[in-house]
Scaffold this motif. Structure first.
Motif, PDB file in Angstrom:
ATOM      1  N   VAL A 218     -18.054  15.904   5.620  1.00 45.33           N
ATOM      2  CA  VAL A 218     -17.995  15.590   4.089  1.00 45.33           C
ATOM      3  C   VAL A 218     -18.555  14.041   3.902  1.00 45.33           C
ATOM      4  O   VAL A 218     -19.431  13.865   3.175  1.00 45.33           O
ATOM      5  CB  VAL A 218     -16.596  16.036   3.501  1.00 45.33           C
ATOM      6  CG1 VAL A 218     -16.799  15.266   2.103  1.00 45.33           C
ATOM      7  CG2 VAL A 218     -16.227  17.255   3.598  1.00 45.33           C
ATOM      8  N   GLY A 219     -18.070  13.584   4.755  1.00 39.26           N
ATOM      9  CA  GLY A 219     -18.503  11.689   4.663  1.00 39.26           C
ATOM     10  C   GLY A 219     -19.720  11.854   5.094  1.00 39.26           C
ATOM     11  O   GLY A 219     -20.628  10.852   4.393  1.00 39.26           O
TER      12      GLY A 219
ATOM     13  N   GLY B 124     -14.986  19.716   7.284  1.00 43.99           N
ATOM     14  CA  GLY B 124     -13.946  18.487   7.617  1.00 43.99           C
ATOM     15  C   GLY B 124     -14.252  17.301   7.011  1.00 43.99           C
ATOM     16  O   GLY B 124     -15.403  17.224   6.399  1.00 43.99           O
ATOM     17  N   GLU B 125     -13.584  16.360   7.095  1.00 45.28           N
ATOM     18  CA  GLU B 125     -13.453  14.941   6.490  1.00 45.28           C
ATOM     19  C   GLU B 125     -14.864  14.521   6.998  1.00 45.28           C
ATOM     20  O   GLU B 125     -15.527  13.824   6.392  1.00 45.28           O
ATOM     21  CB  GLU B 125     -12.513  14.276   6.856  1.00 45.28           C
ATOM     22  CG  GLU B 125     -12.289  12.801   6.211  1.00 45.28           C
ATOM     23  CD  GLU B 125     -11.200  11.955   6.330  1.00 45.28           C
ATOM     24  OE1 GLU B 125     -11.075  10.940   6.276  1.00 45.28           O
ATOM     25  OE2 GLU B 125     -10.176  12.516   6.500  1.00 45.28           O
ATOM     26  N   ASP B 126     -15.009  14.488   8.399  1.00 45.68           N
ATOM     27  CA  ASP B 126     -16.121  13.641   8.977  1.00 45.68           C
ATOM     28  C   ASP B 126     -17.449  14.216   8.469  1.00 45.68           C
ATOM     29  O   ASP B 126     -18.582  13.602   7.984  1.00 45.68           O
ATOM     30  CB  ASP B 126     -16.356  13.645  10.392  1.00 45.68           C
ATOM     31  CG  ASP B 126     -15.176  12.995  11.249  1.00 45.68           C
ATOM     32  OD1 ASP B 126     -14.511  12.137  10.374  1.00 45.68           O
ATOM     33  OD2 ASP B 126     -14.936  13.239  12.220  1.00 45.68           O
TER      34      ASP B 126
ATOM     35  N   ARG C 215     -12.939  14.142  -6.688  1.00 45.47           N
ATOM     36  CA  ARG C 215     -14.157  13.685  -5.954  1.00 45.47           C
ATOM     37  C   ARG C 215     -15.040  13.376  -7.118  1.00 45.47           C
ATOM     38  O   ARG C 215     -15.986  12.099  -7.347  1.00 45.47           O
ATOM     39  CB  ARG C 215     -14.826  14.250  -4.738  1.00 45.47           C
ATOM     40  CG  ARG C 215     -15.755  13.410  -3.775  1.00 45.47           C
ATOM     41  CD  ARG C 215     -16.084  14.168  -2.741  1.00 45.47           C
ATOM     42  NE  ARG C 215     -17.081  12.925  -1.850  1.00 45.47           N
ATOM     43  CZ  ARG C 215     -16.306  12.753  -0.643  1.00 45.47           C
ATOM     44  NH1 ARG C 215     -15.106  12.917  -0.127  1.00 45.47           N
ATOM     45  NH2 ARG C 215     -17.032  11.739  -0.091  1.00 45.47           N
TER      46      ARG C 215
ATOM     47  N   ALA D 246     -21.338  16.248  -0.971  1.00 47.36           N
ATOM     48  CA  ALA D 246     -19.882  16.305  -0.467  1.00 47.36           C
ATOM     49  C   ALA D 246     -19.309  17.607  -1.067  1.00 47.36           C
ATOM     50  O   ALA D 246     -18.494  18.360  -0.504  1.00 47.36           O
ATOM     51  CB  ALA D 246     -19.359  15.030  -1.014  1.00 47.36           C
TER      52      ALA D 246
ATOM     53  N   LEU E 106     -17.514  20.514   0.982  1.00 46.42           N
ATOM     54  CA  LEU E 106     -15.928  20.856   0.526  1.00 46.42           C
ATOM     55  C   LEU E 106     -15.979  22.452   0.447  1.00 46.42           C
ATOM     56  O   LEU E 106     -15.003  23.061   0.872  1.00 46.42           O
ATOM     57  CB  LEU E 106     -15.735  20.364  -0.607  1.00 46.42           C
ATOM     58  CG  LEU E 106     -15.079  18.749  -0.554  1.00 46.42           C
ATOM     59  CD1 LEU E 106     -14.923  18.022  -1.934  1.00 46.42           C
ATOM     60  CD2 LEU E 106     -14.016  18.596   0.544  1.00 46.42           C
TER      61      LEU E 106
ATOM     62  N   PRO F 128      -9.909  19.147  -4.634  1.00 49.96           N
ATOM     63  CA  PRO F 128     -10.361  17.958  -4.090  1.00 49.96           C
ATOM     64  C   PRO F 128     -11.899  17.739  -4.625  1.00 49.96           C
ATOM     65  O   PRO F 128     -12.325  16.436  -4.851  1.00 49.96           O
ATOM     66  CB  PRO F 128     -10.635  18.148  -2.816  1.00 49.96           C
ATOM     67  CG  PRO F 128     -10.261  19.781  -2.262  1.00 49.96           C
ATOM     68  CD  PRO F 128      -9.526  20.235  -3.557  1.00 49.96           C
TER      69      PRO F 128
ATOM     70  N   ASP G  15     -21.833  12.898   2.346  1.00 48.23           N
ATOM     71  CA  ASP G  15     -21.877  12.032   1.056  1.00 48.23           C
ATOM     72  C   ASP G  15     -23.034  10.807   1.647  1.00 48.23           C
ATOM     73  O   ASP G  15     -23.784  10.335   0.544  1.00 48.23           O
ATOM     74  CB  ASP G  15     -20.690  11.366   0.985  1.00 48.23           C
ATOM     75  CG  ASP G  15     -20.418  10.502  -0.210  1.00 48.23           C
ATOM     76  OD1 ASP G  15     -20.529   9.111  -0.177  1.00 48.23           O
ATOM     77  OD2 ASP G  15     -20.422  10.920  -1.285  1.00 48.23           O
TER      78      ASP G  15
END
Length: 381
Positions: A246-247, A242-244, A185, A233, A237, A181, A250
């Motif tokens: 990481v976002g 988790g996705e939240d 990215r 980000a 990773l 991933p 970012d």
């Protein structure tokens, strides 16, 4: 020259609105980081170089001879003739963000695991520098001639291409579960960087009064904010976030990146050549539509109109003695471009702090990221 972002400047009332320097607007919040002397960030950058440089040099040594020579010259580790040099490889801000983000969410083990990702980000950053120097015709970087000025355009471009490929190869060969991933990215970020650079070159061909501040802000996020956001980000990773989270990291990096670009544009006009390694007013001579310049051009002020007239005609080097660069810089300042850029940088840092708080709610864990974020708006070279 004094620091661009003093505590007074960051917290002053009446921050100007984009496009209309001098008018008040609502602030989005204050930075969470308190004032510091920058020692923490400097120490963090030095530790990053110590961790990253051995892997980075090993990666560069794997390149074919012709590409290796240009890359090692660009990083300051060789002279043009191939003899060793103890040069300046840069501040390592982007790899420092990778490692600080990993540590903030996963501790020392995650930071150690993310070194290869940090090297990959540094390689991509330097790929962009090699290409940007060719496109912008910048003849010096880090206080010596740029790679294209020494080896020619084609060789510098090809060396940049090799660095980008090398970055992706490092991640492809990394057994860490986050590597795939992270590679996806980083590749997406490169596409965004290229799109931002394309927009930048397109804007340079347009008339001074045909560019909006919103367009330039979007371009700056793609060119500068995207890679800082990607660096954060990637660190998240490698920490298994988790996705939240990481976002959010970012977003933190993107907003900090915009602040970084705003200050960089200020330095590009008013920076000390002894500190920047570039000629004074080089951006103005090249008629770059940097953020302070576009803020001034869209100000609706007499100074903004004067600036538009100066920018409408090409710069003639012989006129430098007559003070054209100084007049152009003064027009940007009188039209509010410098004040707007400094205030906007503080505003973007406030937004960055909000994103950071979402990802890392414990301030102690975010100490490294906070120090780096403050550092980017308090530098003067």
């Amino acid at each position: 020259m004094a620091e661009f972002m003093t505590e007074t400047e960051q917290r002053a009332p009446g921050v100007p609105r984009p496009g209309t320097p001098g008018e008040p607007r609502e602030r989005t919040g204050e930075a969470a980081a308190g004032p510091s002397d920058g020692h923490e960030a400097t120490a963090l950058l030095e530790r990053t170089r110590a961790l990253v440089d051995p892997e980075l040099r090993a990666a560069l040594e794997s390149l074919p001879g012709s590409m290796r020579r240009i890359a090692l010259y660009h990083f300051g580790w060789q002279q043009a003739d191939g003899t060793p040099a103890a040069g300046n490889a840069g501040k390592a801000m982007r790899p420092a963000l990778v490692l600080a983000a990993a540590a903030a969410l996963g501790g020392p083990a995650a930071r150690a695991a993310a070194v290869r990702a940090a090297v990959a980000v540094e390689l991509v950053h330097n790929f962009t520098l090699l290409h940007d120097d060719v496109m912008d015709r910048d003849a010096s970087r880090r206080h010596r001639p740029t790679a294209w000025a020494v080896f020619g355009d084609a060789d510098a471009i090809l060396a940049g291409d090799a660095l980008q490929a090398l970055a992706l190869r490092l991640l492809a060969e990394d057994p860490h579960p986050a590597a795939v991933p992270a590679m996806a990215r980083l590749a997406g970020c490169v596409v965004e960087l290229c799109a931002g650079q394309h927009t930048d070159t397109a804007l340079e061909r347009r008339a001074p009064d045909a560019v909006t501040l919103d367009e330039v802000l979007v371009m700056a996020e793609a060119k500068t904010g995207a890679l800082l956001g990607c660096a954060c980000a990637l660190g998240a990773l490698y920490a298994g976030a988790g996705e939240d989270e990481v976002g959010a990291l970012d977003g933190f990096g993107r907003q900090a990146g915009l602040a970084f670009q705003l200050i960089d544009d200020v330095i590009g006009i008013w920076g000390d050549p002894e500190r920047t390694g570039k000629p004074a007013g080089a951006d103005l001579a090249a008629r770059k539509k940097s953020l302070p310049v576009v803020a001034a051009l869209t100000s609706g002020t007499p100074a903004g109109a004067e600036l538009a007239a100066l920018y409408a005609k090409p710069y003639v080097e012989a006129e430098a003695e007559a003070g054209e660069i100084a007049r152009t810089a003064l027009a940007v300042e009188r039209a509010g471009g410098r004040d707007w850029a400094q205030a906007e940088a503080a505003d973007r840092m406030a937004r960055a702090m909000q994103e950071l708080a979402r990802a890392v709610p414990v301030p102690e864990a975010a100490g490294g990221l906070l120090a780096l974020a403050e550092f980017v708006t308090r530098r003067n070279s």
